[in-house]
Design an enzyme around this catalytic site. Structure first.
Site, PDB file in Angstrom:
ATOM      1  N   ALA A 140       0.855  -1.189   0.000  1.00 25.27           N
ATOM      2  CA  ALA A 140       0.000   0.000   0.000  1.00 25.27           C
ATOM      3  C   ALA A 140       0.888   1.236   0.000  1.00 25.27           C
ATOM      4  CB  ALA A 140      -0.912  -0.001   1.225  1.00 25.27           C
TER       5      ALA A 140
ATOM      6  N   LEU B 160      -0.946   6.827  -2.519  1.00 22.15           N
ATOM      7  CA  LEU B 160      -2.011   7.106  -3.475  1.00 22.15           C
ATOM      8  C   LEU B 160      -2.799   5.875  -3.891  1.00 22.15           C
ATOM      9  CD1 LEU B 160      -0.075   9.570  -5.845  1.00 22.15           C
ATOM     10  CD2 LEU B 160      -1.355  10.092  -3.757  1.00 22.15           C
TER      11      LEU B 160
ATOM     12  N   VAL C  88      -1.803  -2.299  -4.208  1.00 24.50           N
ATOM     13  CA  VAL C  88      -1.699  -3.325  -5.247  1.00 24.50           C
ATOM     14  C   VAL C  88      -2.148  -4.667  -4.689  1.00 24.50           C
ATOM     15  CG1 VAL C  88      -0.161  -4.490  -6.851  1.00 24.50           C
ATOM     16  CG2 VAL C  88       0.203  -2.083  -6.326  1.00 24.50           C
TER      17      VAL C  88
ATOM     18  N   ASP D 221      11.197   7.775  -8.745  1.00 26.10           N
ATOM     19  CA  ASP D 221      10.748   7.264  -7.445  1.00 26.10           C
ATOM     20  C   ASP D 221      11.360   5.895  -7.170  1.00 26.10           C
ATOM     21  OD1 ASP D 221       9.439   7.449  -5.069  1.00 26.10           O
ATOM     22  OD2 ASP D 221       7.470   6.888  -5.827  1.00 26.10           O
TER      23      ASP D 221
END
Length: 573
Positions: A206, A209, A212, A358
Site C-alpha cells: 500500500a 495514493l 496493489v 521514485d
C-alpha cells in the site's frame, strides 16, 4: 455561516454513519483542543516577553489561517467540504502552530552554539518530525506523499526529520474491500468476481495514493491490480492548497524558510501520478527505451482492463533492492545489482533524458531467474518521470564529467549554467553527497567515510538558508533529480556499495556517449562527425582499459601478475 454552508453541501447519510463521524469528530476535536490548551498554558507561564510575543504571533497567524482557509475552502464550488472538513484542516493548523511555537520558545534561554543548545535543538527537531509524521499518517493521501519526499531530502533536512519521515514508506493507509469494490465497479463496470477467478484481499503493498493486489484473471493469467484510494483524487488539490497556505504563514514568522518549491512540485506532479493510464504509457516507453538491458524487467500493461484509477499489469515478485540478506540467501551478486542499477539510471539521465524519479526500495525489486541464473532488476511504479530538456541534459552531463575529473573551473562554469550562481561549491556537494574537500580531490579517489557523512549532515542544518535559496534558483528539473540521487545513494548505502569506482566509470561512459551524440546532431560536416565518433571511441576505450586495470588490481590473477613483474624486475637489477 461556514457551518450552514457546509451543512448545505452534505449528502444524506444513515444514522449509523452520522454517529460514527460524530464520534471521530469529537475525539479529534478533544485532541486539537488539548494541543492548543497546552500551547496557551506555555504562553501564560513566564519566559522572555519577546519570545512570548513571537509565539502569540504564531497563534494569531494560525487563527487567521484557520478562518481564512475555512471561508475560502468552503466557499469554492470545486472543493467538497464533506471530504475536507474542519477536523482535517484543524489538525494541520494545530500541528503547524505547535511546531512553530516549539521552535520559537525552546531555545530562547540557551547560548547559541553551546552543547546544550545543540542537544535541545536536536530534541526540537525530533519532536517536530514526530508531530509531522503523525499529521501525515492522520491526513493520509497527499500528506503522506509529501512526507515521503521530505524523508528523502538527506542533503537538506536534519537527520531527525529524514530518519523519522522515512518510515512513511511502510505506513501508508489501506483501503477497505468495500472501497476497492466501489472503485472497480465505477471504473470497469463489473464486480470483482466477474473479472477475476481469485482476488487476494490483503494488498501486496500500500502506498500513499494506491495499493496493489494479486489476482488471477478468468483466463488464468496472474496479474497485479493497482487501485487508487477512492478519495485521493478529490482531496489532492485541497491538500496542496492547505499546505500552500500554511507554508506561507510559516514563512511570515521565519523569513528564511523557503519550501514553496515543494508545493509547486506537488502541484505539477500529483495530477500525473493520479492518472494510471499515463503511468502505463511511461512503463511501455521505458521498457522500449532500455530494451538492450536484458537484466531489466518492466511489467506488461493489460490495457483492456486499465483506467485512470485502475491499472492491470503482469505480476512480478522479488526481494527489495536494499535487502542485502535476501540477495545473499538467493545467491545474487550485490555488487552486480548495484552496478546494473547505476547503468540503468545513467542511461536514463544522461542519454535519454527520461528518468524514473521514485526508485525507493519498494519500487525496485531483484530476483534470480531459475532458468538462466541471471539476476533481474524489476522496475515498478512508473507514475513519476522527469523529462529533461536537451540543454539541461548537456549541461548536467558536462558538470558530472567535470566533477569526476575534479576540474574545478568547469564545475564552476556548468554549476552556474544550471542556476547555482555563487553557491556552486554547495551545489557540487549536494549533487555528490561529498564534502568540498573530497570534490576538489576527486570524488572517485576515496570512498565516503563515516566522519565525512556526519560532516555533510551537520552542514545541511548549518547551511539551510543557502540550500533553500539554491533550490529556488535551480531549474525545476533538478529537484526530482536530487531526490532520485538521494534514493539511489540510500540503496547503495544499504548494500555497502556506495561510491564504487565502477559507478563513476558507467556515468563517464554515458556522458561521453550523450555529448558525442549531441555534437554529431549539430554538425553538418561529414569530416567533423567522423572526428567526433573517433574521439568518442578512443575515450570509451580509455575507460575500458582503466576498468580492466582496476579489475586486475583487485583480482587474484592481477596479484599474481604484479608479483611476477616485481620478481622479473628484481632479477633484472
Amino acid at each position: 455561516m461556514i457551518l450552514s454552508m457546509a451543512s448545505e453541501c452534505l449528502e444524506p447519510k444513515s444514522n449509523k454513519e452520522r454517529l460514527r463521524e460524530l464520534g471521530l469528530f469529537n475525539l479529534e476535536r478533544r485532541r486539537l483542543r488539548g494541543d492548543l490548551i497546552t500551547l496557551s498554558n506555555h504562553l501564560k507561564g513566564g519566559g522572555s516577553q519577546g519570545s512570548s510575543v513571537m509565539a502569540l504571533r504564531a497563534l494569531k497567524f494560525a487563527s487567521l489561517t484557520a478562518a481564512a482557509s475555512g471561508i475560502y475552502l468552503y466557499g469554492n464550488k470545486f472543493l467538497d467540504p464533506n471530504d475536507f472538513g474542519v477536523v482535517r484542516v484543524g489538525r494541520a493548523i494545530a500541528t503547524t502552530a505547535v511546531i512553530t511555537y516549539d521552535y520559537l520558545t525552546s531555545l530562547r534561554s540557551v547560548p547559541y552554539g553551546s552543547e546544550e543548545y545543540e542537544f535541545l535543538k536536536s530534541q526540537v527537531h525530533l519532536r517536530s518530525a514526530e508531530r509531522l509524521q503523525e499529521l501525515c499518517c492522520s491526513n493520509r493521501g497527499t500528506f503522506i506523499k509529501v512526507g515521503q519526499h521530505l524523508g528523502a531530502l538527506d542533503y537538506l533536512l536534519p537527520e531527525e526529520y529524514t530518519r523519522t519521515l522515512k518510515v512513511l514508506h511502510s505506513q501508508a493507509p489501506q483501503s477497505t474491500r468495500q472501497e476497492i469494490e466501489q472503485v472497480i465497479r465505477e471504473d470497469l463496470g463489473k464486480e470483482i468476481k466477474e473479472l477475476f477467478m481469485s482476488f487476494e484481499d490483503t494488498p501486496l503493498g500500500a502506498a500513499s495514493l494506491a495499493q496493489v493486489h494479486k489476482a488471477v484473471l478468468q483466463d488464468g493469467r496472474t496479474v497485479a491490480v493497482k487501485i487508487q484510494h477512492p478519495k485521493v483524487q478529490s482531496q489532492s488539490s485541497k491538500d496542496i492548497l492547505l499546505m500552500e497556505v500554511l507554508l506561507l504563514v510559516v514563512k511570515q514568522i521565519f523569513p528564511d524558510f523557503e519550501f514553496m518549491w515543494l508545493v509547486e512540485e506537488a502541484k505539477k506532479n500529483l495530477p500525473l501520478e493520479l492518472d494510471f493510464l499515463h503511468e502505463g504509457r511511461n512503463a511501455e516507453k521505458v521498457a522500449h527505451m532500455l530494451k538492450n538491458f536484458d537484466f531489466l524487467k518492466v511489467p506488461r500493461i493489460y490495457w483492456e482492463l486499465s483506467t485512470r484509477r485502475v491499472l492491470l499489469m503482469e505480476f512480478m515478485e522479488g526481494g527489495q533492492v536494499n535487502d542485502r540478506a535476501y540477495m545473499e540467501r538467493n545467491g545474487i551478486n550485490v555488487n552486480e545489482i548495484s552496478r546494473n542499477l547505476g547503468k540503468l539510471y545513467s542511461e536514463m539521465i544522461f542519454v535519454n533524458g527520461f528518468v524514473h524519479c521514485d526508485p525507493h526500495p519498494g519500487n525496485v525489486l531483484v530476483k534470480k531467474c531459475p532458468a538462466s541464473g541471471k539476476a533481474h532488476i524489476i522496475l515498478l511504479d512508473h507514475g513519476l518521470y522527469q523529462v529533461l530538456s536537451e540543454s539541461f541534459r548537456m549541461d548536467y552531463c558536462r558538470l558530472w564529467q567535470a566533477l569526476i575529473k575534479a576540474d574545478m573551473k568547469r564545475v564552476q562554469k556548468y554549476s552556474r549554467r544550471l542556476g547555482a550562481g555563487d553557491l556552486y561549491p554547495l551545489f557540487a556537494c549536494m549533487l555528490t553527497a561529498r564534502s568540498w574537500e573530497s570534490v576538489n580531490k576527486g570524488i572517485d579517489q576515496s570512498p565516503v567515510s563515516a566522519s565525512e557523512d556526519m560532516e555533510i549532515r551537520s552542514n545541511a542544518a548549518a547551511y539551510l538558508p543557502q540550500i533553500t535559496q539554491l533550490l529556488n534558483n535551480v531549474p525545476r528539473q533538478m529537484l526530482l533529480l536530487l531526490k532520485t540521487n538521494d534514493l539511489l545513494r540510500g540503496i547503495e548505502s544499504a548494500l555497502h556499495t556506495r561510491a564504487s569506482a565502477s559507478s563513476f566509470l558507467n556515468m563517464s561512459r554515458c556522458c561521453i556517449r550523450a555529448v558525442s551524440t549531441y555534437q554529431r546532431s549539430k554538425s553538418h560536416s561529414f569530416y567533423r562527425r567522423a572526428q567526433i565518433s573517433l574521439t568518442e571511441t578512443l575515450s570509451l576505450w580509455q575507460i575500458n582499459l582503466y576498468e580492466l586495470f582496476l579489475w586486475l588490481k583487485g583480482s587474484q590473477l592481477g596479484n599474481w601478475v604484479i608479483a611476477l613483474l616485481r620478481r622479473l624486475h628484481h632479477f633484472t637489477y
